[in-house]
Design an enzyme around this catalytic site. Structure first.
Site, mmCIF file in Angstrom:
data_model
loop_
_atom_site.group_PDB
_atom_site.id
_atom_site.type_symbol
_atom_site.label_atom_id
_atom_site.label_comp_id
_atom_site.label_asym_id
_atom_site.label_seq_id
_atom_site.Cartn_x
_atom_site.Cartn_y
_atom_site.Cartn_z
ATOM 1 N N GLY A 185 10.605 -5.349 5.887
ATOM 2 C CA GLY A 185 11.046 -5.436 4.499
ATOM 3 C C GLY A 185 12.515 -5.803 4.387
ATOM 4 N N ASP A 186 13.343 -5.279 5.302
ATOM 5 C CA ASP A 186 14.757 -5.651 5.324
ATOM 6 C C ASP A 186 14.928 -7.125 5.697
ATOM 7 O OD1 ASP A 186 16.058 -2.986 4.845
ATOM 8 O OD2 ASP A 186 14.932 -2.486 6.652
ATOM 9 N N ARG A 187 14.116 -7.591 6.650
ATOM 10 C CA ARG A 187 14.177 -9.008 7.025
ATOM 11 C C ARG A 187 13.796 -9.890 5.833
ATOM 12 N NH1 ARG A 187 16.741 -12.468 10.083
ATOM 13 N NH2 ARG A 187 17.333 -12.761 7.905
#
Length: 485
Positions: free
Chosen positions: A258-260
């Site tokens: 999700g951060d990527r």
């Protein structure tokens, strides 16, 4: 080469630890697995992970986050020192940390420590937000976005702001360009359906579409992209949504995906891309991230000089080289296949699908237009280079495309250094000039079954015939056709 635009990341940093080992038995005193040979790793987490991923794209990154005087805060400062610029807020309590215990790469349990929260905003942080050209808010529910909410609302009114929300945090400020909840978060934020919406047990896509549309209105956001794990993401501007599917099915550690996704989307918006383009690039980047080892690659990946968004149409070979380097660094298997791929047909697709199943990424090496003309004659290629690249990239089994101008791809292969060089079975009796080169670094040439009767030449010859009369189900007589005008 275009320099990526700077990005400001605002959010709650964490310290992540992994304890990885193998499980071969249960403990004698309780029915619990015994993790043997543990290996320990420490890395940035939360907003710090998102910031590091954006920086790994070659992008100048500033991180605004809360840190304290505790040992974990000191460790995180050291990990971030050479990666980005840090603007600190005061922290009340100890920095939050997560420890995962994994067996054979699969999580067994997680330990959470530290309940520290951002105490207050600072003038330096407010100034950084006011001067930012694009902002990613990585909210992990520990107060950083809350104490800077007024400044973030001002930023959303003038520059692209991507908001990655958290169940324990507040909703995004009005006017964000893109919010990126996962499906479970979007459903929790959206709440029960009202009387005007279907409240039955719909499909995941139906539910995500309803939730995204409602959140666009409730949050007054320009758009919401609901991430769907391996299925991709559903983008809504409030009406009919756009599904952006994952290019391949990626099996691996999804921690940080999700951060990527959010970091890539924010970076591409900072570069001036449209929301749809940013979401497509984010889906591809998140898929690659999982396929190539996830958070394990953070410390070992070479930093690319361009953002990890959609491949550049003008420089496909650069993207292919970076893809091969990332997979190799993560311990994966690089597979390459080559050809003209002029009029892509079922034989081509069968070869590429089989080749992709043998490794962790597939790079397709394509003859340039000049190379095809030298090999096939002045009438070829039938499909120009740019279109052939675009069609190949659209295949789910293809991770990257590279172009070579020579008659054979030895120079390109020497740069890619694939573990496997895939060829069709029609080469079984032929001498492959590139075989000794591939074998020189321990690579292997592998032949795959060839679908008989499929060829670009045959398709082109049949397409060129325009019979005057033809009974359905019959074949035209020899010489009965003529060239179409």
């Amino acid at each position: 080469m275009t320099v990526p635009a700077p990005l400001l990341v605002v959010g709650d940093a964490l310290l992540d630890r992994d304890v990885c080992g193998r499980v071969e038995r249960l403990a004698p005193d309780a029915p619990v697995p015994v993790v043997s040979g543990p290996r320990r790793a420490t890395r940035p987490g939360g907003a710090a992970l998102a910031a590091c991923l954006a920086a790994a794209d070659g992008r100048p990154v500033t991180l605004v986050t809360a840190l304290g005087d505790d040992p974990d805060s000191a460790t995180l400062r050291e990990l971030l020192a050479d990666r980005l610029e840090l603007v600190e807020l005061p922290l009340t309590g100890a920095l939050s940390s997560k420890t995962r215990v994994l067996a054979d790469g699969r999580p067994l349990l997680r330990l959470d420590d530290g309940e520290g929260r951002a105490r207050e905003g600072t003038r330096e942080a407010a100034r950084a937000i006011a001067e930012a050209g694009a902002v990613l808010v990585a909210d992990y529910g520990r107060g950083t976005a809350d104490v800077l909410r007024e400044a973030l609302a001002g930023a959303a009114a003038r520059v692209p702001v991507v908001w990655d929300p958290h169940p324990r945090g507040r909703p995004p400020v009005p006017g964000v360009r893109l919010a990126t909840p996962c499906a479970a978060e979007a459903h929790a934020f959206a709440g029960p359906a009202d009387d005007t919406e279907e409240a039955g047990h719909g499909s995941e896509l139906h539910t995500a579409a309803q939730d995204a549309g409602r959140l666009v209105r409730a949050w007054r956001a320009a758009s919401v992209a609901v991430t769907l794990g391996g299925r991709g993401a559903l983008l809504s501007h409030g009406a009919t949504p756009l599904l952006v599917p994952s290019p391949v099915t990626a099996d691996g550690d999804a921690c940080g995906a999700g951060d990527r996704f959010a970091a890539t989307a924010a970076g591409l918006l900072a570069d001036g891309e449209l929301v749809e383009t940013a979401v497509r690039g984010a889906v591809h980047a998140a898929t690659r991230y999982v396929a190539e080892g996830g958070v394990r690659t953070l410390a070992t990946d070479p930093a690319p000089t361009e953002p990890a968004g959609p491949p550049s149409e003008g420089e496909p070979t650069d993207d292919a080289l970076r893809t091969a380097a990332r997979v190799r660094a993560a311990g994966g298997t690089v597979v390459a296949a080559g050809g003209c791929f002029d009029l892509l047909h079922a034989g081509h697709v069968a070869l590429l699908q089989a080749a992709r199943r043998t490794g962790d990424c597939l790079v397709v090496c394509v003859n340039s237009d000049a190379s095809v003309r030298r090999r096939k004659g002045d009438g070829r290629p039938l499909v120009p280079e740019a279109d052939r690249i675009r069609v190949l990239r659209a295949l789910e089994c293809v991770d990257a495309v590279a172009v070579f101008d020579e008659d054979t791809p030895e120079r390109l292969l020497a740069e890619l250094r694939p573990h496997i060089w895939a060829k069709g079975g029609d080469y079984a009796m032929a001498s492959l000039p590139e075989a000794p080169l591939v074998e020189s670094w321990g690579g292997q040439v592998v032949l795959f079954p060839y679908l008989d009767g499929r060829s670009t030449t045959g398709i082109a010859e049949r397409a060129a015939l325009a019979p005057r009369t033809r009974t359905p189900g019959t074949r035209p007589a020899a010489g009965s056709g003529r060239r179409s005008r």
